[in-house]
Design a protein around this motif. Structure first.
Motif, PDB file in Angstrom:
ATOM      1  N   THR A   1       0.341   9.914  -3.060  1.00 59.19           N
ATOM      2  CA  THR A   1       1.007   8.730  -2.519  1.00 59.19           C
ATOM      3  C   THR A   1       0.408   8.267  -1.203  1.00 59.19           C
ATOM      4  O   THR A   1       0.851   7.274  -0.628  1.00 59.19           O
TER       5      THR A   1
ATOM      6  N   GLN B   1       3.461  -4.489  -4.016  1.00 58.79           N
ATOM      7  CA  GLN B   1       4.327  -4.314  -2.851  1.00 58.79           C
ATOM      8  C   GLN B   1       4.220  -2.910  -2.272  1.00 58.79           C
ATOM      9  O   GLN B   1       4.581  -2.681  -1.119  1.00 58.79           O
ATOM     10  N   ALA B   2       3.716  -1.964  -3.076  1.00 61.86           N
ATOM     11  CA  ALA B   2       3.650  -0.566  -2.629  1.00 61.86           C
ATOM     12  C   ALA B   2       2.327  -0.208  -1.973  1.00 61.86           C
ATOM     13  O   ALA B   2       2.133   0.947  -1.567  1.00 61.86           O
TER      14      ALA B   2
ATOM     15  N   ALA C   1      -0.779   3.321  -4.125  1.00 61.06           N
ATOM     16  CA  ALA C   1       0.322   2.422  -4.503  1.00 61.06           C
ATOM     17  C   ALA C   1       0.815   2.736  -5.912  1.00 61.06           C
ATOM     18  O   ALA C   1       2.019   2.693  -6.186  1.00 61.06           O
TER      19      ALA C   1
ATOM     20  N   ARG D   1       3.018   5.839  -5.790  1.00 66.07           N
ATOM     21  CA  ARG D   1       4.324   5.526  -5.202  1.00 66.07           C
ATOM     22  C   ARG D   1       5.212   4.799  -6.211  1.00 66.07           C
ATOM     23  O   ARG D   1       6.427   5.047  -6.287  1.00 66.07           O
ATOM     24  N   THR D   2       4.619   3.906  -6.989  1.00 67.39           N
ATOM     25  CA  THR D   2       5.392   3.121  -7.948  1.00 67.39           C
ATOM     26  C   THR D   2       5.834   3.981  -9.128  1.00 67.39           C
ATOM     27  O   THR D   2       6.974   3.868  -9.605  1.00 67.39           O
TER      28      THR D   2
END
Length: 421
Positions: free
Chosen positions: A55, A83-84, A141, A144-145
């Motif tokens: 992450t 967005q991440a 990203a 994280r998603t």
């Protein structure tokens, strides 16, 4: 959130005779984006990725960066990945295209003014042409998603053995667990093991060239501009990157040439190397330049799978096609597959259709393969057209560039297609 996280998931409940609606083999940008989009529509998905997922951006990135078309951004936003992004992406607001015509040093004769420039006036609604996103930023990203996606069972690092029958696909995980899925999507790259297992033929077009990738720090800002300088030995590209605390102004270069010349360039001392780089920048005013990392080299080839499906199996992204990087469209073409599969499988799932049925698999190939082959042929032709100094071809390509320069309507249509709009 910690610096890194290895993901493992749960086994989905058995419905309609299978544990999962879909298994995606490969958790890179293509496989992960598709998994996130379809999980949002309620599909039970198993995602397998052989590498650990982190992450946090890598401390020692490998130089890879993606030029993502503006039309791809909404897809990544819908998946929750954009967005991440832990680091801001770099918009591409200007593109300079020049034809070096064998003139080295190119700064002595060929300048940006001699070529073709695409500016904000050429883009609809003054949008950027695309975005430069470094691979380690995008992969962070994605990790994280994936951690926050209900209905998505992520196994990483993990591999599986696949057995296909007309009724279902069976996957034996490296943990020993065996599960089933209605459909498997191979998003496992150019050397796809699933493609090989299915006996799907592959045609490979070698270019006998290497791409040298380096990151530069420069004194003056790039203002979001990119440069593509076509030379007989191969294209030389400078791509804008976001700045860092250590290096506020950065660019990546992708320098294509014969293997022996590329190997020579990598052995040069830093001052000699940056001097050659400046010779190919067509007069761009970047001020003092220095290397901000090491060199990476990649062999260049195009390839295409002879078909996109087998029993209970579909190919997506690089498993189905690989392009010459001359137009920076390889990753974008993979995201076109994602868009097609998202619509096709989402609709089939909503209608209660068999996701691995032969008719659906054949429809995916009809929707995707012709356009993908056309893009591959176009990139191949562009490489061959510009990587020569034959006078007749040189005059023809110069005339083409000047036609785009003088005809705004033609240029705007070209730009919209390149932006994926």
């Amino acid at each position: 959130m910690g610096a890194s996280s290895h993901l493992s998931g749960r086994k989905g409940a058995s419905v309609m005779g299978t544990d999962y609606d879909l298994c995606i083999n490969g958790g890179g940008p293509i496989g992960a984006t598709l998994a996130c989009l379809l999980a949002q529509k309620g599909l039970r998905i198993l995602l397998l990725e052989r590498s650990p997922l982190s992450t946090a951006p890598a401390q020692n990135p490998d130089g890879r960066a993606y030029a993502l078309a503006e039309g791809i951004r909404p897809l990544l936003e819908d998946a929750g990945i954009w967005q991440a992004l832990p680091l801001a992406p770099q918009p591409i607001t200007t593109i300079h295209v020049t034809d070096g015509q064998g003139r080295i040093p190119s700064t002595s004769r060929t300048t940006i003014a001699d070529g073709l420039s695409f500016t904000g006036e050429d883009a609809p609604e003054d949008r950027p042409f695309g975005w430069m996103v470094e691979a380690h930023n995008l992969l962070a990203a994605i990790a994280r998603t994936l951690m926050n996606q209900p209905g998505l069972d992520v196994r990483a690092p993990a591999t599986g053995r696949f057995t296909f029958s007309p009724e279902q696909a069976q996957i034996t995980l490296d943990t020993g667990e065996t599960v089933t899925a209605s459909l498997v999507i191979a998003a496992d790259g150019r050397r796809s093991l699933l493609r090989q297992q299915a006996g799907i033929g592959l045609t490979r077009i070698p270019y006998n060239k290497l791409a040298l990738v380096s990151v530069l720090a420069h004194e003056n800002p790039h203002h979001g501009s990119a440069l593509e300088n076509f030379l007989p030995q191969g294209p030389f590209a400078r791509l804008p990157l976001p700045g860092t605390e250590a290096h506020p102004h950065r660019s990546a270069i992708v320098w294509t040439d014969r293997p022996e010349r590329i190997e020579h360039f990598t052995r040069l001392d830093a001052a000699s190397f940056t001097r050659l780089v400046k010779d190919r920048l067509c007069g761009e005013d970047l001020g003092a330049i220095e290397l901000a990392g090491e060199h990476w080299t990649y062999p260049l080839a195009s390839q295409y799978a002879h078909r996109y499906y087998a029993t209970r199996l579909l190919l997506a992204g690089d498993a189905a096609h690989g392009l010459h990087p001359v137009a920076g469209q390889g990753m974008n073409l993979g995201f076109r597959d994602v868009r097609t599969l998202n619509d096709l499988l989402g609709e089939a799932y909503a209608c209660g259709e068999d996701l691995g049925g032969p008719a659906l698999l054949q429809r995916y190939q009809r929707l995707s393969r012709p356009g993908n082959l056309a893009m591959l042929a176009g990139c191949d032709m562009m490489e061959r057209l510009f990587s020569t100094d034959m006078p007749l071809i040189r005059h023809a390509r110069h005339a083409g560039l000047m036609m785009l320069k003088r005809l705004p309507s033609l240029r705007h249509g070209f730009v919209q297609r390149a932006m994926g709009l």
